[in-house]
Design a protein around this motif. Structure first.
Motif, PDB file in Angstrom:
ATOM      1  N   GLY A   1      -3.467   9.664  -9.714  1.00 18.06           N
ATOM      2  CA  GLY A   1      -3.232  10.043  -8.599  1.00 18.06           C
ATOM      3  C   GLY A   1      -4.669   9.363  -7.640  1.00 18.06           C
ATOM      4  N   ALA A   2      -5.443   8.853  -8.968  1.00 18.95           N
ATOM      5  CA  ALA A   2      -6.731   8.072  -8.603  1.00 18.95           C
ATOM      6  C   ALA A   2      -6.395   7.298  -7.691  1.00 18.95           C
ATOM      7  CB  ALA A   2      -7.484   8.264  -9.182  1.00 18.95           C
ATOM      8  N   LEU A   3      -5.839   6.396  -8.348  1.00 21.13           N
ATOM      9  CA  LEU A   3      -4.909   5.287  -7.802  1.00 21.13           C
ATOM     10  C   LEU A   3      -4.132   5.576  -6.381  1.00 21.13           C
ATOM     11  CD1 LEU A   3      -3.885   3.978 -11.450  1.00 21.13           C
ATOM     12  CD2 LEU A   3      -5.360   3.130  -8.983  1.00 21.13           C
ATOM     13  N   ALA A   4      -3.278   6.013  -5.857  1.00 17.98           N
ATOM     14  CA  ALA A   4      -2.207   7.113  -5.271  1.00 17.98           C
ATOM     15  C   ALA A   4      -3.442   7.342  -4.067  1.00 17.98           C
ATOM     16  CB  ALA A   4      -1.873   8.099  -5.188  1.00 17.98           C
ATOM     17  N   LEU A   5      -4.704   7.560  -3.840  1.00 13.52           N
ATOM     18  CA  LEU A   5      -5.519   7.677  -2.783  1.00 13.52           C
ATOM     19  C   LEU A   5      -6.050   6.801  -2.446  1.00 13.52           C
ATOM     20  CD1 LEU A   5      -7.323  10.970  -4.115  1.00 13.52           C
ATOM     21  CD2 LEU A   5      -5.831  10.705  -2.458  1.00 13.52           C
ATOM     22  N   LEU A   6      -6.539   5.505  -4.347  1.00 10.78           N
ATOM     23  CA  LEU A   6      -6.965   3.892  -3.455  1.00 10.78           C
ATOM     24  C   LEU A   6      -5.867   3.705  -3.008  1.00 10.78           C
ATOM     25  CD1 LEU A   6      -8.643   1.807  -4.166  1.00 10.78           C
ATOM     26  CD2 LEU A   6      -7.994   1.586  -6.058  1.00 10.78           C
TER      27      LEU A   6
ATOM     28  N   ARG B   1       1.307  -0.686  -0.385  1.00 12.05           N
ATOM     29  CA  ARG B   1      -0.023  -0.499  -0.176  1.00 12.05           C
ATOM     30  C   ARG B   1       0.923   1.797  -0.118  1.00 12.05           C
ATOM     31  NH1 ARG B   1      -5.446  -0.395   1.914  1.00 12.05           N
ATOM     32  NH2 ARG B   1      -5.507   1.775   2.473  1.00 12.05           N
ATOM     33  N   PHE B   2       2.460   1.211   0.488  1.00  3.47           N
ATOM     34  CA  PHE B   2       2.278   2.718   1.166  1.00  3.47           C
ATOM     35  C   PHE B   2       3.222   2.647  -0.511  1.00  3.47           C
ATOM     36  CE2 PHE B   2       6.657   4.573   1.552  1.00  3.47           C
ATOM     37  CZ  PHE B   2       6.598   6.016   2.671  1.00  3.47           C
ATOM     38  N   ALA B   3       3.345   1.706  -1.706  1.00  3.62           N
ATOM     39  CA  ALA B   3       4.654   1.642  -1.570  1.00  3.62           C
ATOM     40  C   ALA B   3       3.735   2.082  -3.794  1.00  3.62           C
ATOM     41  CB  ALA B   3       5.814  -0.121  -2.888  1.00  3.62           C
ATOM     42  N   ALA B   4       3.115   1.433  -3.685  1.00  6.16           N
ATOM     43  CA  ALA B   4       1.599   1.844  -4.918  1.00  6.16           C
ATOM     44  C   ALA B   4       1.161   2.997  -4.521  1.00  6.16           C
ATOM     45  CB  ALA B   4       0.427   0.753  -4.733  1.00  6.16           C
ATOM     46  N   PHE B   5       1.344   3.598  -3.303  1.00  9.15           N
ATOM     47  CA  PHE B   5       0.551   4.574  -2.628  1.00  9.15           C
ATOM     48  C   PHE B   5       2.186   5.913  -3.582  1.00  9.15           C
ATOM     49  CE2 PHE B   5       1.713   8.892   0.414  1.00  9.15           C
ATOM     50  CZ  PHE B   5       0.511   9.564  -0.406  1.00  9.15           C
ATOM     51  N   VAL B   6       3.496   5.981  -3.024  1.00  5.13           N
ATOM     52  CA  VAL B   6       4.776   6.511  -3.521  1.00  5.13           C
ATOM     53  C   VAL B   6       5.003   6.799  -5.255  1.00  5.13           C
ATOM     54  CG1 VAL B   6       6.792   6.651  -3.459  1.00  5.13           C
ATOM     55  CG2 VAL B   6       5.984   6.447  -0.949  1.00  5.13           C
ATOM     56  N   GLY B   7       4.704   4.940  -5.866  1.00  2.00           N
ATOM     57  CA  GLY B   7       4.569   4.518  -6.548  1.00  2.00           C
ATOM     58  C   GLY B   7       3.988   5.471  -7.745  1.00  2.00           C
ATOM     59  N   PHE B   8       2.222   5.333  -7.132  1.00  3.97           N
ATOM     60  CA  PHE B   8       1.411   6.112  -8.340  1.00  3.97           C
ATOM     61  C   PHE B   8       1.539   7.192  -8.273  1.00  3.97           C
ATOM     62  CE2 PHE B   8      -0.882   2.266  -7.925  1.00  3.97           C
ATOM     63  CZ  PHE B   8      -0.613   1.661  -9.268  1.00  3.97           C
ATOM     64  N   GLY B   9       1.977   8.504  -6.767  1.00  3.57           N
ATOM     65  CA  GLY B   9       2.210   9.063  -6.777  1.00  3.57           C
ATOM     66  C   GLY B   9       3.098  10.510  -7.676  1.00  3.57           C
ATOM     67  N   LEU B  10       4.321   9.530  -7.594  1.00  7.47           N
ATOM     68  CA  LEU B  10       5.204   9.895  -8.890  1.00  7.47           C
ATOM     69  C   LEU B  10       5.007   9.939 -10.255  1.00  7.47           C
ATOM     70  CD1 LEU B  10       8.625   8.023  -6.910  1.00  7.47           C
ATOM     71  CD2 LEU B  10       7.900  10.755  -6.627  1.00  7.47           C
ATOM     72  N   LEU B  11       4.300   8.830 -10.853  1.00 10.60           N
ATOM     73  CA  LEU B  11       3.509   8.369 -12.309  1.00 10.60           C
ATOM     74  C   LEU B  11       2.795   9.779 -12.084  1.00 10.60           C
ATOM     75  CD1 LEU B  11       3.362   4.743 -12.118  1.00 10.60           C
ATOM     76  CD2 LEU B  11       4.587   5.418 -13.633  1.00 10.60           C
ATOM     77  N   ALA B  12       2.115   9.707 -10.854  1.00  2.71           N
ATOM     78  CA  ALA B  12       1.257  11.199 -11.112  1.00  2.71           C
ATOM     79  C   ALA B  12       1.934  12.446 -11.785  1.00  2.71           C
ATOM     80  CB  ALA B  12      -0.115  11.693 -10.197  1.00  2.71           C
ATOM     81  N   LEU B  13       2.901  12.287 -10.822  1.00  2.00           N
ATOM     82  CA  LEU B  13       3.602  13.956 -11.489  1.00  2.00           C
ATOM     83  C   LEU B  13       4.298  13.985 -12.235  1.00  2.00           C
ATOM     84  CD1 LEU B  13       5.683  14.337  -7.941  1.00  2.00           C
ATOM     85  CD2 LEU B  13       3.805  15.746  -8.725  1.00  2.00           C
ATOM     86  N   LEU B  14       4.711  12.616 -13.439  1.00  2.00           N
ATOM     87  CA  LEU B  14       5.834  12.263 -14.431  1.00  2.00           C
ATOM     88  C   LEU B  14       4.975  13.097 -15.608  1.00  2.00           C
ATOM     89  CD1 LEU B  14       7.964   9.597 -13.818  1.00  2.00           C
ATOM     90  CD2 LEU B  14       8.667  11.573 -13.554  1.00  2.00           C
ATOM     91  N   GLN B  15       3.324  12.449 -15.116  1.00  2.00           N
ATOM     92  CA  GLN B  15       2.579  12.303 -16.296  1.00  2.00           C
ATOM     93  C   GLN B  15       1.970  13.985 -16.403  1.00  2.00           C
ATOM     94  OE1 GLN B  15       1.807  10.183 -19.102  1.00  2.00           O
ATOM     95  NE2 GLN B  15       3.664   9.376 -17.869  1.00  2.00           N
TER      96      GLN B  15
END
Length: 104
Positions: free
Chosen positions: A56-61, A29-43
């Protein structure tokens, strides 16, 4: 960098299908939060606002702070769907790079 993040997330999400200790799921959950957050910023920085919104929505999920209770069966479905979506986006990225006229 985004390809490496996606690959790590795919592996972690598929490992969630196995019977793992509770701490592993918390780590995912923590790794996915960080990973999806980084992907959101990169996109977002790359100008792809739709993908940034999805990541970003996946990071929140997957965020580990306020638990989203879906039940084991539904989380399995979410993990598989998200991992397959990441795999498809990774495949499309490799295909578009291979087909680009400016490849070295």
């Amino acid at each position: 960098m985004d390809k490496a993040i996606k690959l790590v997330l795919i592996i972690l999400l598929f490992l969630c299908l196995l019977q793992m200790p509770f701490g592993f799921y918390q780590f995912v959950r923590f790794a996915a939060f960080v990973g999806f957050g980084l992907l959101a910023l990169l996109q977002r920085d790359g100008g792809n606002k739709n993908a940034a919104f999805i990541y970003g929505a996946l990071a929140l999920l997957f965020q580990p702070f306020f638990k989203v209770v879906l039940g084991r069966e539904l989380w399995i479905i979410v993990d598989v769907v998200v991992a397959l979506g990441l795999a498809l986006s990774l495949i499309n990225a490799f295909r578009s790079k291979a087909n680009s006229p400016n490849r070295n």
